[in-house]
Motif scaffolding. Structure first.
Motif, PDB file in Angstrom:
ATOM      1  N   LYS A  47     -28.706 -11.142 -10.220  1.00  0.00           N
ATOM      2  CA  LYS A  47     -30.012 -10.613  -9.856  1.00  0.00           C
ATOM      3  C   LYS A  47     -29.944 -10.299  -8.370  1.00  0.00           C
ATOM      4  CE  LYS A  47     -35.312 -10.790  -9.946  1.00  0.00           C
ATOM      5  NZ  LYS A  47     -36.428 -11.357 -10.232  1.00  0.00           N
ATOM      6  N   ARG A  48     -29.508 -11.401  -7.515  1.00  0.00           N
ATOM      7  CA  ARG A  48     -29.377 -11.193  -6.158  1.00  0.00           C
ATOM      8  C   ARG A  48     -28.156 -10.120  -5.806  1.00  0.00           C
ATOM      9  NH1 ARG A  48     -26.827 -11.781  -1.016  1.00  0.00           N
ATOM     10  NH2 ARG A  48     -28.464 -12.394   0.504  1.00  0.00           N
ATOM     11  N   GLN A  49     -27.490 -10.045  -6.411  1.00  0.00           N
ATOM     12  CA  GLN A  49     -26.330  -8.866  -6.248  1.00  0.00           C
ATOM     13  C   GLN A  49     -26.865  -7.796  -6.653  1.00  0.00           C
ATOM     14  OE1 GLN A  49     -22.876  -9.980  -8.794  1.00  0.00           O
ATOM     15  NE2 GLN A  49     -22.361 -12.014  -7.790  1.00  0.00           N
ATOM     16  N   ASN A  54     -28.957  -2.576  -4.389  1.00  0.00           N
ATOM     17  CA  ASN A  54     -29.832  -1.691  -4.000  1.00  0.00           C
ATOM     18  C   ASN A  54     -30.303  -1.417  -2.464  1.00  0.00           C
ATOM     19  OD1 ASN A  54     -30.585  -1.162  -6.912  1.00  0.00           O
ATOM     20  ND2 ASN A  54     -31.968  -3.041  -6.929  1.00  0.00           N
ATOM     21  N   ALA A  55     -30.139  -2.524  -1.980  1.00  0.00           N
ATOM     22  CA  ALA A  55     -30.296  -2.376  -0.209  1.00  0.00           C
ATOM     23  C   ALA A  55     -29.226  -1.346   0.000  1.00  0.00           C
ATOM     24  CB  ALA A  55     -30.218  -3.594   0.415  1.00  0.00           C
ATOM     25  N   LEU A 128     -36.789  -6.283   2.485  1.00  0.00           N
ATOM     26  CA  LEU A 128     -37.620  -7.027   2.411  1.00  0.00           C
ATOM     27  C   LEU A 128     -37.731  -7.878   1.053  1.00  0.00           C
ATOM     28  CD1 LEU A 128     -40.444  -5.396   4.356  1.00  0.00           C
ATOM     29  CD2 LEU A 128     -39.325  -7.241   4.996  1.00  0.00           C
ATOM     30  N   GLU A 129     -37.618  -6.986   0.155  1.00  0.00           N
ATOM     31  CA  GLU A 129     -37.384  -7.597  -1.272  1.00  0.00           C
ATOM     32  C   GLU A 129     -36.193  -8.647  -1.520  1.00  0.00           C
ATOM     33  OE1 GLU A 129     -39.079  -3.789  -4.242  1.00  0.00           O
ATOM     34  OE2 GLU A 129     -36.802  -4.094  -3.776  1.00  0.00           O
ATOM     35  N   MET A 130     -35.111  -8.328  -0.970  1.00  0.00           N
ATOM     36  CA  MET A 130     -33.655  -9.398  -0.871  1.00  0.00           C
ATOM     37  C   MET A 130     -34.295 -10.490   0.004  1.00  0.00           C
ATOM     38  SD  MET A 130     -29.781  -8.489  -0.368  1.00  0.00           S
ATOM     39  CE  MET A 130     -29.920  -8.105   1.230  1.00  0.00           C
ATOM     40  N   ARG A 135     -35.678 -16.231  -0.114  1.00  0.00           N
ATOM     41  CA  ARG A 135     -36.555 -17.549   0.202  1.00  0.00           C
ATOM     42  C   ARG A 135     -36.882 -18.315  -0.921  1.00  0.00           C
ATOM     43  NH1 ARG A 135     -40.161 -14.613   2.098  1.00  0.00           N
ATOM     44  NH2 ARG A 135     -39.350 -14.549   4.501  1.00  0.00           N
ATOM     45  N   THR A 136     -37.316 -17.366  -1.986  1.00  0.00           N
ATOM     46  CA  THR A 136     -37.640 -17.909  -3.327  1.00  0.00           C
ATOM     47  C   THR A 136     -36.409 -18.620  -4.018  1.00  0.00           C
ATOM     48  OG1 THR A 136     -39.318 -16.077  -3.717  1.00  0.00           O
ATOM     49  CG2 THR A 136     -38.487 -17.563  -5.663  1.00  0.00           C
TER      50      THR A 136
END
Length: 226
Positions: A47-49, A54-55, A128-130, A135-136
């Motif tokens: 998910k992080r990848q 996307n960024a 910002l989403e990443m 952080r989460t």
């Protein structure tokens, strides 16, 4: 009174060591290792990848949208040989030689600044989403790491309690055989030892579960993190 004192010793072996050991759990936290776990999670979680890609995509859209100005301009040319008459009954505006023409889409021209602004905003949102996900993710890794450390220490404590319980039970067995303690006191030590063994088994299962949960989120075995 002697029997009561021995029973108290048994219970202290089962519970006293556990209480004192729990006070030092903060000393078991290795923040350097924890940071490595967080970094591994960032590198391995799918998910992080996806958020990272996307960024990157949103960032690439900015120059692509900016270059869209070129799409609004259309150029054309017409060539008429010098040997032909300059007057053409069908198209009297055509003259001999090359003729160039440029067409500009006014609507696209007016939209382009807003499209560029939108592309930049989309990139900022993706960033910002990443950042929010990181952080989460870090908090989740920390929570699972703390659970893991807690269960690891609990397992150590329960293992020690079992060992102490065995020593007490063996000692009371020896004293019982010599007639120095009653059967009730000896049985109490055996009951305490059985309870300690049961707690140890439960802590082993809890330890394995927390270890699996931590390895799941970091995407690696803990032994692979150096």
């Amino acid at each position: 009174m002697k029997n009561v004192s021995l029973l108290i010793i048994v219970l202290m072996c089962a519970f006293g060591f556990k209480s004192s050991a729990q006070e030092s759990i903060l000393a078991e936290i290795n923040y350097s290792t924890l940071e490595k776990y967080i970094q591994a999670a960032k590198e391995n979680l799918i998910k992080r990848q996806i958020l990272g890609l996307n960024a990157e995509k949103a960032k690439a859209d900015i120059p692509i949208t900016t270059l869209g100005y070129l799409d609004m301009v259309g150029a054309s040319y017409f060539w008429r040989p010098q040997s032909k008459s300059a007057i053409d009954a069908n198209n009297p505006y055509i003259v001999n030689g090359f003729q160039l023409g440029i067409n500009v889409s006014l609507g696209s021209l007016l939209q382009r600044p807003f499209l560029i602004k939108k592309a930049k905003i989309d990139y900022k949102i993706a960033q910002l989403e990443m950042k929010d996900y990181d952080r989460t993710l870090a908090n989740e890794v920390k929570a699972r790491y703390y659970d893991y450390i807690q269960q690891l220490n609990q397992l150590k404590i329960n293992s020690q309690v079992v060992q102490d319980g065995k020593n007490v039970a063996e000692n009371l067995k020896y004293k019982f055989e010599k007639g120095e303690v009653t059967l009730d006191v000896y049985n109490q030590s055996r009951v305490a030892l059985a309870g300690a063994n049961s707690s140890k088994i439960e802590s082993e299962v809890s330890y394995l579960k927390t270890k699996d949960a931590l390895e799941e989120i970091i995407g690696k075995k803990l032994e692979e993190i150096k």
